[in-house]
Design an enzyme around this catalytic site. Structure first.
Site, PDB file in Angstrom:
ATOM      1  N   SER A 163      61.329  11.680   0.100  1.00  0.00           N
ATOM      2  CA  SER A 163      61.680  10.676  -0.897  1.00  0.00           C
ATOM      3  C   SER A 163      61.080   9.310  -0.553  1.00  0.00           C
ATOM      4  O   SER A 163      59.863   9.158  -0.493  1.00  0.00           O
ATOM      5  CB  SER A 163      63.206  10.618  -1.051  1.00  0.00           C
ATOM      6  OG  SER A 163      63.582   9.862  -2.176  1.00  0.00           O
ATOM      7  N   ASP A 261      63.689  17.738 -10.411  1.00  0.00           N
ATOM      8  CA  ASP A 261      63.676  16.362  -9.903  1.00  0.00           C
ATOM      9  C   ASP A 261      62.982  15.452 -10.914  1.00  0.00           C
ATOM     10  O   ASP A 261      61.877  15.757 -11.379  1.00  0.00           O
ATOM     11  CB  ASP A 261      62.931  16.341  -8.565  1.00  0.00           C
ATOM     12  CG  ASP A 261      62.957  14.994  -7.863  1.00  0.00           C
ATOM     13  OD1 ASP A 261      63.561  14.047  -8.392  1.00  0.00           O
ATOM     14  OD2 ASP A 261      62.357  14.905  -6.776  1.00  0.00           O
ATOM     15  N   HIS A 293      66.210  16.949  -6.478  1.00  0.00           N
ATOM     16  CA  HIS A 293      65.729  16.050  -5.440  1.00  0.00           C
ATOM     17  C   HIS A 293      66.498  16.227  -4.129  1.00  0.00           C
ATOM     18  O   HIS A 293      67.727  16.138  -4.099  1.00  0.00           O
ATOM     19  CB  HIS A 293      65.883  14.608  -5.934  1.00  0.00           C
ATOM     20  CG  HIS A 293      65.200  13.585  -5.079  1.00  0.00           C
ATOM     21  ND1 HIS A 293      63.843  13.399  -5.090  1.00  0.00           N
ATOM     22  CD2 HIS A 293      65.691  12.699  -4.181  1.00  0.00           C
ATOM     23  CE1 HIS A 293      63.519  12.430  -4.251  1.00  0.00           C
ATOM     24  NE2 HIS A 293      64.633  11.990  -3.677  1.00  0.00           N
TER      25      HIS A 293
END
Length: 324
Positions: A163, A261, A293
């Site tokens: 991320s 995601d 995610h």
């Protein structure tokens, strides 16, 4: 109205609150687990200070060794958390790195960079670059950390992250490829898992999820008040204002995305843009179907998490592409 109640300035529900008096309340990923030796995998960990002046630290992970002089691929890792929460010391990231190190048989340095909003961007990038330079200072086996001196193979250096951490990895690789900066070693590869890339104009299916899109639209301005533009090339690496991807300072890239995601399409766009940029390397992509995610961080035992870790482990054991 209760005048004694602190006034809220900014909130990302379930993640972070910022109050007018300057207080910051983090709502997730605040736990700490001490370093240890995992009885199941034999992976050992310890915490070190990298930059005492700014309190930049890291957790090191060393797999069970087959011989005391063993040299292993080196992974410099950057955790996720939207640049504003989490650390390498949380149960989530400590467990994940331990599992990844056991599977890949690599030595890993998981960096604890400083977080926004107390330390807005570019602090995370600056701390991460300084940490990478500190790690690389061990390339001649004469650095301050014995695990790196004894067991890191500086011909097989990888960066990885989740991320926001994957965003950091991309930006470090851009700097590493700049001849005015660079490193004393060549980065063999980078792995970007569910990378936090964004942009001012929606692409793909982003507009179909207006709730999450609205959160992401205001996240970068919160993190980077000095340049609150979602087309800042640090968060939108395909921005026309950014450095060319042709200069990416590594030879292999693995992009991992998850089907559900909201950031999925940005990962695919990065993969496609890098492939056609003229960059002289090998780029791969892996998409996990039916997942969202960071799904793997919450259930390391599920089959799809194991598949992702297996793919990452294989990547961290790759050699330099044959044409270099």
């Amino acid at each position: 109205m209760d005048s004694s109640k602190p006034e809220l300035v900014t909130e990302f529900p379930g993640v972070i609150r910022v109050y007018k008096d300057g207080r910051v309340e983090r709502l997730i990923d605040t736990g700490f687990v001490p370093p240890s030796t995992d009885p199941q995998t034999g992976v050992s960990s310890k915490d070190i200070m990298i930059i005492p002046e700014s309190n930049v630290s890291a957790r090191l992970f060393l797999p069970k060794l087959t011989n005391p002089n063993q040299k292993l691929p080196l992974l410099v890792y950057f955790h996720g958390g939207a640049f504003c929460v989490s650390s390498p010391f949380t149960p989530k990231y400590s467990s994940y790195l331990s599992a990844l190190v056991a599977e890949a048989n690599v030595i890993a340095v998981s960096v604890n960079y400083r977080k926004a909003p107390e330390h807005p961007i570019p602090t995370a990038y600056e701390d991460s670059w300084a940490s990478l330079q500190w790690v690389v200072s061990h390339y001649n086996s004469q650095g301050p950390e014995v695990w790196l001196n004894d067991h890191a193979d500086f011909e097989r250096v990888f960066l990885g992250g989740e991320s926001g951490g994957a965003n950091i990895v991309h930006n470090l690789a851009i700097v590493a490829g700049d001849p005015d900066f660079g490193l004393n070693v060549q980065l063999l590869g980078i792995a970007l898992v569910h990378p936090h890339f964004w942009g001012s104009d929606p692409i793909g299916s982003e507009a179909l999820d207006p709730g999450r899109k609205a959160v992401l639209d205001r996240l970068w301005p919160f993190l980077c008040p000095s340049n609150p533009d979602n087309n800042d090339p640090r968060v939108n690496p395909v921005s026309i204002n950014g450095p060319s991807l042709v200069g990416l300072g590594c030879k292999r890239v693995l992009v991992c995305v998850a089907e559900n995601d909201v950031l999925r399409d940005r990962g695919w766009l990065y993969y496609e843009a890098l492939g056609r940029s003229g960059w002289m390397g090998v780029v791969e992509i892996m998409e996990t179907e039916g997942e969202d995610h960071g799904f793997h961080l919450y259930d390391l035992e599920c089959e799809k998490a194991k598949d992702l870790i297996t793919r990452l482990a294989a990547f961290y054991n790759r050699d330099m592409p044959p044409f270099f």
